[in-house]
Motif scaffolding. Structure first.
Motif, PDB file in Angstrom:
ATOM      1  N   LEU A 182       9.052  24.868  84.247  1.00 39.63           N
ATOM      2  CA  LEU A 182       9.413  25.843  85.287  1.00 39.63           C
ATOM      3  C   LEU A 182      10.690  26.593  84.900  1.00 39.63           C
ATOM      4  N   THR A 183      11.669  25.867  84.401  1.00 38.25           N
ATOM      5  CA  THR A 183      12.931  26.502  84.012  1.00 38.25           C
ATOM      6  C   THR A 183      12.724  27.455  82.847  1.00 38.25           C
ATOM      7  N   ALA A 184      11.953  27.030  81.870  1.00 35.31           N
ATOM      8  CA  ALA A 184      11.688  27.891  80.711  1.00 35.31           C
ATOM      9  C   ALA A 184      10.936  29.149  81.127  1.00 35.31           C
ATOM     10  N   ALA A 185      10.008  29.012  82.063  1.00 34.25           N
ATOM     11  CA  ALA A 185       9.261  30.179  82.537  1.00 34.25           C
ATOM     12  C   ALA A 185      10.182  31.165  83.248  1.00 34.25           C
ATOM     13  N   ASP A 186      11.120  30.658  84.049  1.00 38.18           N
ATOM     14  CA  ASP A 186      12.096  31.527  84.702  1.00 38.18           C
ATOM     15  C   ASP A 186      12.892  32.311  83.661  1.00 38.18           C
ATOM     16  N   LEU A 187      13.347  31.615  82.619  1.00 40.07           N
ATOM     17  CA  LEU A 187      14.118  32.275  81.566  1.00 40.07           C
ATOM     18  C   LEU A 187      13.269  33.299  80.826  1.00 40.07           C
ATOM     19  N   ASP A 188      11.997  32.962  80.600  1.00 39.51           N
ATOM     20  CA  ASP A 188      11.091  33.924  79.959  1.00 39.51           C
ATOM     21  C   ASP A 188      11.026  35.211  80.769  1.00 39.51           C
ATOM     22  N   LEU A 189      10.865  35.072  82.082  1.00 40.93           N
ATOM     23  CA  LEU A 189      10.698  36.258  82.924  1.00 40.93           C
ATOM     24  C   LEU A 189      11.980  37.087  82.966  1.00 40.93           C
ATOM     25  N   VAL A 190      13.122  36.411  83.147  1.00 44.95           N
ATOM     26  CA  VAL A 190      14.393  37.133  83.172  1.00 44.95           C
ATOM     27  C   VAL A 190      14.632  37.850  81.851  1.00 44.95           C
ATOM     28  N   GLY A 191      14.178  37.250  80.760  1.00 45.75           N
ATOM     29  CA  GLY A 191      14.336  37.866  79.445  1.00 45.75           C
ATOM     30  C   GLY A 191      13.307  38.928  79.128  1.00 45.75           C
ATOM     31  N   GLY A 192      12.398  39.201  80.060  1.00 42.05           N
ATOM     32  CA  GLY A 192      11.404  40.240  79.846  1.00 42.05           C
ATOM     33  C   GLY A 192      10.129  39.769  79.162  1.00 42.05           C
ATOM     34  N   HIS A 193      10.004  38.474  78.918  1.00 45.04           N
ATOM     35  CA  HIS A 193       8.797  37.934  78.263  1.00 45.04           C
ATOM     36  C   HIS A 193       7.802  37.504  79.347  1.00 45.04           C
ATOM     37  N   VAL A 194       7.223  38.494  79.990  1.00 46.25           N
ATOM     38  CA  VAL A 194       6.399  38.243  81.175  1.00 46.25           C
ATOM     39  C   VAL A 194       5.157  37.435  80.833  1.00 46.25           C
ATOM     40  N   GLU A 195       4.433  37.875  79.790  1.00 48.13           N
ATOM     41  CA  GLU A 195       3.201  37.156  79.428  1.00 48.13           C
ATOM     42  C   GLU A 195       3.498  35.711  79.044  1.00 48.13           C
ATOM     43  N   ASP A 196       4.629  35.474  78.351  1.00 51.65           N
ATOM     44  CA  ASP A 196       4.985  34.102  77.963  1.00 51.65           C
ATOM     45  C   ASP A 196       5.234  33.243  79.202  1.00 51.65           C
ATOM     46  N   ALA A 197       5.939  33.800  80.193  1.00 50.75           N
ATOM     47  CA  ALA A 197       6.222  33.040  81.418  1.00 50.75           C
ATOM     48  C   ALA A 197       4.930  32.673  82.129  1.00 50.75           C
ATOM     49  N   PHE A 198       4.044  33.666  82.291  1.00 47.68           N
ATOM     50  CA  PHE A 198       2.784  33.402  82.986  1.00 47.68           C
ATOM     51  C   PHE A 198       1.918  32.415  82.203  1.00 47.68           C
ATOM     52  N   GLY A 199       1.836  32.619  80.895  1.00 44.56           N
ATOM     53  CA  GLY A 199       1.011  31.730  80.076  1.00 44.56           C
ATOM     54  C   GLY A 199       1.498  30.300  80.104  1.00 44.56           C
ATOM     55  N   ARG A 200       2.815  30.135  80.075  1.00 43.01           N
ATOM     56  CA  ARG A 200       3.402  28.787  80.115  1.00 43.01           C
ATOM     57  C   ARG A 200       3.011  28.065  81.408  1.00 43.01           C
ATOM     58  N   LEU A 201       3.094  28.774  82.543  1.00 43.93           N
ATOM     59  CA  LEU A 201       2.801  28.114  83.812  1.00 43.93           C
ATOM     60  C   LEU A 201       1.300  27.892  84.014  1.00 43.93           C
TER      61      LEU A 201
END
Length: 324
Positions: free
Chosen positions: A260-279
């Protein structure tokens, strides 16, 4: 609501000396090219345009080298944003080419909404020589709007050498009827303004409480939902060491909190697909309460990006496959 950021302060900081010099050179080159082509008078061009993510490069960035471009973010359900657009459209005709108005509907242009850091509508920005700067947010009295426009035009000329060319009155948009006087703000609108102000000030816990108060009275308020999701996201990543968090997530794929924390960081960093894929992958690996926790967080991140964004649509489809 009262306008926020009703000032041209900070423009000089945003417009670096080098950029100003380059902008002046581009503006002079464009004028020289028109003269060489025999275009003594500029061709009629619309003073009010509807901009999209696809046309932003040509309609805003390129045009901003020759004329100040004012961008008004609006939403159909936000009546005040439509009232402000009516005022700005009329002023665009009255100013006769000294600025161009570009309107952008927020739900159709989620990437622009995020890139400009819009917290709510109406919100008005300017672009000079490809550089964006905030003007104000909220419905403003017309005399304050014209004051900001006059400052913008002066900065464009003095700092960048950008002078919009006068347009023949016949090419200006038809004068709309005088808009009705703005109605007094409702308690819900005042509460939403307070929430936006708290978020702008970095008071994340205060913003979260304020947005929740708005949603308690108006559960379907899209602006409050977006603001709450943004405030909660920023609150969660405060003080987090990105490198340590990503290492923890990589070392422990089954650790739900780490993912969950890594996904939040992905999204804040602009890596939207990575955040969604991770979750989505985490939902696939979990069961019961843990799975529901991850699913709810993913839905919250969807709120941040916007329901019509194609990345959200794709992630919703992937989530449905995992769940059903």
């Amino acid at each position: 609501m009262q306008p926020r950021n009703m000032s041209m302060s900070g423009v000089v900081d945003l417009a670096a000396v080098k950029a100003a010099g380059e902008a002046k050179a581009k503006a002079e080159q464009a004028r020289a090219q028109r003269q060489d082509a025999g275009a003594d008078a500029p061709a009629a061009s619309p003073l009010v345009i509807e901009v999209t993510e696809a046309t932003f490069e040509s309609d805003v960035l390129q045009r901003s080298a020759e004329v100040p471009v004012v961008i008004s973010f609006w939403a159909d359900q936000a009546e005040q944003s439509k009232q402000l657009n009516a005022v700005l459209e009329r002023l665009a005709g009255e100013y006769r080419g000294r600025f161009v108005l570009a309107t952008a509907e927020v739900y159709a242009n989620q990437l622009l909404f995020q890139q400009f850091g819009v917290q709510g509508v109406p919100a008005v920005f300017a672009v000079l020589a490809g550089q964006a700067m905030p003007l104000f947010q909220g419905l403003a009295p017309e005399d304050q709007v014209t004051e900001v426009l006059d400052q913008l035009i002066a900065v464009a000329e003095q700092r960048f050498g950008i002078v919009g060319q006068e347009v023949d009155p016949g090419t200006a948009p038809a004068q709309p009827q005088e808009p009705a006087p703005p109605r007094p703000a409702t308690p819900q609108e005042l509460a939403l303004t307070a929430a936006h102000d708290a978020l702008d000030a970095g008071d994340l816990s205060g913003a979260i409480r304020a947005y929740r108060n708005v949603l308690a009275d108006e559960p379907a308020n899209a602006e409050a939902k977006l603001g709450l999701a943004q405030a909660q996201l920023l609150d969660r990543v405060q003080g987090v060491d990105p490198q340590a968090a990503r290492t923890a997530a990589a070392d422990a794929p089954g650790d739900v909190q780490a993912q969950l924390t890594a996904a939040d960081l992905d999204l804040v960093g602009g890596h939207v697909e990575d955040a969604f894929g991770r979750l989505v992958d985490t939902v696939r690996r979990t069961f019961g309460d843990e799975r529901d926790t991850v699913r709810v967080r993913l839905l919250e991140l969807f709120e941040v990006i916007g329901p019509d964004d194609p990345r959200v649509v794709a992630a919703r489809t992937a989530l449905a496959r995992v769940l059903f």
